[in-house]
Write a protein that holds these residues in place. Structure first.
Motif, PDB file in Angstrom:
ATOM      1  N   ARG A 198       0.789  -1.342  -0.393  1.00 25.04           N
ATOM      2  CA  ARG A 198       0.223  -0.266   0.221  1.00 25.04           C
ATOM      3  C   ARG A 198       0.585   1.123  -0.362  1.00 25.04           C
ATOM      4  NH1 ARG A 198      -5.140   1.068   3.311  1.00 25.04           N
ATOM      5  NH2 ARG A 198      -5.727   3.575   2.651  1.00 25.04           N
ATOM      6  N   SER A 199       1.930   1.294   0.899  1.00 25.67           N
ATOM      7  CA  SER A 199       2.899   2.565   1.042  1.00 25.67           C
ATOM      8  C   SER A 199       3.892   2.828  -0.760  1.00 25.67           C
ATOM      9  CB  SER A 199       4.058   2.677   1.976  1.00 25.67           C
ATOM     10  OG  SER A 199       4.464   1.585   2.045  1.00 25.67           O
ATOM     11  N   LEU A 200       3.721   1.554  -0.936  1.00 29.94           N
ATOM     12  CA  LEU A 200       4.457   1.447  -2.272  1.00 29.94           C
ATOM     13  C   LEU A 200       3.474   2.060  -3.221  1.00 29.94           C
ATOM     14  CD1 LEU A 200       7.436   0.827  -4.332  1.00 29.94           C
ATOM     15  CD2 LEU A 200       5.950  -1.043  -4.477  1.00 29.94           C
ATOM     16  N   ALA A 201       2.839   1.904  -3.650  1.00 32.16           N
ATOM     17  CA  ALA A 201       1.709   2.259  -4.297  1.00 32.16           C
ATOM     18  C   ALA A 201       1.459   3.720  -4.220  1.00 32.16           C
ATOM     19  CB  ALA A 201       0.252   0.817  -4.244  1.00 32.16           C
ATOM     20  N   ARG A 202       0.654   4.160  -2.777  1.00 30.00           N
ATOM     21  CA  ARG A 202       0.977   5.331  -2.321  1.00 30.00           C
ATOM     22  C   ARG A 202       2.479   6.376  -3.163  1.00 30.00           C
ATOM     23  NH1 ARG A 202      -0.858   9.331   0.783  1.00 30.00           N
ATOM     24  NH2 ARG A 202       0.683  11.354   0.756  1.00 30.00           N
ATOM     25  N   TRP A 203       3.322   5.584  -3.350  1.00 30.64           N
ATOM     26  CA  TRP A 203       4.821   6.284  -3.287  1.00 30.64           C
ATOM     27  C   TRP A 203       4.751   6.832  -5.110  1.00 30.64           C
ATOM     28  CZ3 TRP A 203       9.613   4.392  -2.901  1.00 30.64           C
ATOM     29  CH2 TRP A 203      11.670   4.519  -2.676  1.00 30.64           C
ATOM     30  N   VAL A 204       4.510   5.625  -5.364  1.00 27.02           N
ATOM     31  CA  VAL A 204       4.507   5.384  -6.892  1.00 27.02           C
ATOM     32  C   VAL A 204       3.699   6.442  -7.554  1.00 27.02           C
ATOM     33  CG1 VAL A 204       4.219   3.893  -9.252  1.00 27.02           C
ATOM     34  CG2 VAL A 204       6.193   3.579  -7.447  1.00 27.02           C
ATOM     35  N   TRP A 205       2.466   5.856  -7.732  1.00 27.70           N
ATOM     36  CA  TRP A 205       0.539   6.732  -8.086  1.00 27.70           C
ATOM     37  C   TRP A 205       0.243   7.891  -7.910  1.00 27.70           C
ATOM     38  CZ3 TRP A 205      -0.173   4.399 -12.204  1.00 27.70           C
ATOM     39  CH2 TRP A 205       0.397   3.801 -12.480  1.00 27.70           C
ATOM     40  N   HIS A 240       9.674  10.964 -16.795  1.00 27.59           N
ATOM     41  CA  HIS A 240      10.631  11.185 -15.620  1.00 27.59           C
ATOM     42  C   HIS A 240       9.655  10.169 -14.614  1.00 27.59           C
ATOM     43  CE1 HIS A 240      11.344  14.655 -12.288  1.00 27.59           C
ATOM     44  NE2 HIS A 240      11.848  13.894 -11.794  1.00 27.59           N
ATOM     45  N   TRP A 241       8.414  10.582 -14.587  1.00 25.54           N
ATOM     46  CA  TRP A 241       7.400   9.390 -13.737  1.00 25.54           C
ATOM     47  C   TRP A 241       7.722   7.997 -13.631  1.00 25.54           C
ATOM     48  CZ3 TRP A 241       4.100   4.889 -15.208  1.00 25.54           C
ATOM     49  CH2 TRP A 241       3.891   4.881 -14.058  1.00 25.54           C
ATOM     50  N   ALA A 242       8.120   7.045 -15.145  1.00 24.33           N
ATOM     51  CA  ALA A 242       8.613   6.079 -15.715  1.00 24.33           C
ATOM     52  C   ALA A 242       9.713   5.535 -14.784  1.00 24.33           C
ATOM     53  CB  ALA A 242       8.507   5.470 -16.966  1.00 24.33           C
ATOM     54  N   THR A 243      10.971   6.930 -14.938  1.00 23.51           N
ATOM     55  CA  THR A 243      11.731   6.002 -14.213  1.00 23.51           C
ATOM     56  C   THR A 243      11.706   6.220 -12.586  1.00 23.51           C
ATOM     57  OG1 THR A 243      12.704   7.800 -16.277  1.00 23.51           O
ATOM     58  CG2 THR A 243      14.335   7.210 -14.225  1.00 23.51           C
ATOM     59  N   ASN A 244      11.100   7.659 -12.057  1.00 22.54           N
ATOM     60  CA  ASN A 244      11.114   7.309 -11.183  1.00 22.54           C
ATOM     61  C   ASN A 244      10.342   6.055 -10.513  1.00 22.54           C
ATOM     62  OD1 ASN A 244      12.589   9.699 -10.669  1.00 22.54           O
ATOM     63  ND2 ASN A 244      11.352  10.883  -9.717  1.00 22.54           N
ATOM     64  N   ALA A 245       9.711   5.242 -11.034  1.00 24.44           N
ATOM     65  CA  ALA A 245       8.703   4.554 -10.114  1.00 24.44           C
ATOM     66  C   ALA A 245       9.087   3.440 -10.603  1.00 24.44           C
ATOM     67  CB  ALA A 245       6.905   4.792 -11.066  1.00 24.44           C
ATOM     68  N   ALA A 246       9.504   3.268 -11.333  1.00 26.19           N
ATOM     69  CA  ALA A 246      10.893   1.444 -12.247  1.00 26.19           C
ATOM     70  C   ALA A 246      11.494   1.752 -10.814  1.00 26.19           C
ATOM     71  CB  ALA A 246      11.478   1.610 -13.252  1.00 26.19           C
ATOM     72  N   GLY A 247      12.442   2.805 -10.750  1.00 25.59           N
ATOM     73  CA  GLY A 247      13.509   3.051  -9.391  1.00 25.59           C
ATOM     74  C   GLY A 247      13.129   2.923  -7.433  1.00 25.59           C
ATOM     75  N   ALA A 248      11.731   2.862  -7.277  1.00 25.56           N
ATOM     76  CA  ALA A 248      11.170   3.054  -6.100  1.00 25.56           C
ATOM     77  C   ALA A 248      10.572   1.516  -6.260  1.00 25.56           C
ATOM     78  CB  ALA A 248       9.701   3.713  -5.941  1.00 25.56           C
ATOM     79  N   VAL A 249      10.127   0.578  -7.200  1.00 19.72           N
ATOM     80  CA  VAL A 249      10.085  -0.776  -6.975  1.00 19.72           C
ATOM     81  C   VAL A 249      11.087  -1.539  -7.355  1.00 19.72           C
ATOM     82  CG1 VAL A 249       8.938  -2.540  -8.401  1.00 19.72           C
ATOM     83  CG2 VAL A 249       7.768  -0.252  -8.209  1.00 19.72           C
ATOM     84  N   ALA A 250      12.149  -1.060  -7.909  1.00 18.38           N
ATOM     85  CA  ALA A 250      13.465  -2.239  -7.708  1.00 18.38           C
ATOM     86  C   ALA A 250      13.386  -1.869  -6.649  1.00 18.38           C
ATOM     87  CB  ALA A 250      14.334  -0.971  -9.050  1.00 18.38           C
ATOM     88  N   ALA A 251      14.130  -0.569  -6.239  1.00 18.55           N
ATOM     89  CA  ALA A 251      14.796  -0.371  -4.224  1.00 18.55           C
ATOM     90  C   ALA A 251      14.364  -0.736  -3.342  1.00 18.55           C
ATOM     91  CB  ALA A 251      14.485   1.530  -3.719  1.00 18.55           C
TER      92      ALA A 251
END
Length: 113
Positions: free
Chosen positions: A4-11, A93-104
């Motif tokens: 849930r917190s990852l989803a909030r971070w990404v979206w 920009h969103w795709a780059t940051n979201a991919a980084g968040a998911v990968a981290a």
């Protein structure tokens, strides 16, 4: 981090807290003003370097992060110039940051387990 917190971070957090303000500032204002003052080539370099340096404090003063962010800034400028809209660099920009968040998140779970 929970799903849930990852989803909030990404979206929410990434688009509203990072992508929108940075794209409006760097591609919407800095690139336009710099292009008018020094021309498109110098503006591309100046704006990209400014974008990279902007990330210096948040990167724990990591030169490689600043170099990669500078390159991403150049890509975002070229995307805006090519399409004539901020939507293209925003999406990149969103795709780059979201991919980084998911990968981290994935990496930290893998290391922890």
């Amino acid at each position: 981090m929970t799903a849930r917190s990852l989803a909030r971070w990404v979206w929410f957090d990434i688009p509203m807290g990072t992508v929108l303000p940075e794209e409006f500032l760097f591609r919407g204002i800095v690139d336009e003003v710099a292009t008018a003052l020094v021309g498109p080539d110098a503006a591309l370099v100046a704006g990209s370097v400014a974008f990279g340096v902007w990330h210096w404090p948040g990167s724990n003063r990591s030169v490689p992060v600043v170099v990669v962010t500078t390159a991403a800034g150049a890509l975002f400028v070229l995307a805006r110039r090519r399409t004539g809209t901020l939507l293209a660099p925003m999406a990149l920009h969103w795709a780059t940051n979201a991919a980084g968040a998911v990968a981290a998140t994935w990496w930290s779970r893998r290391v922890r387990d």
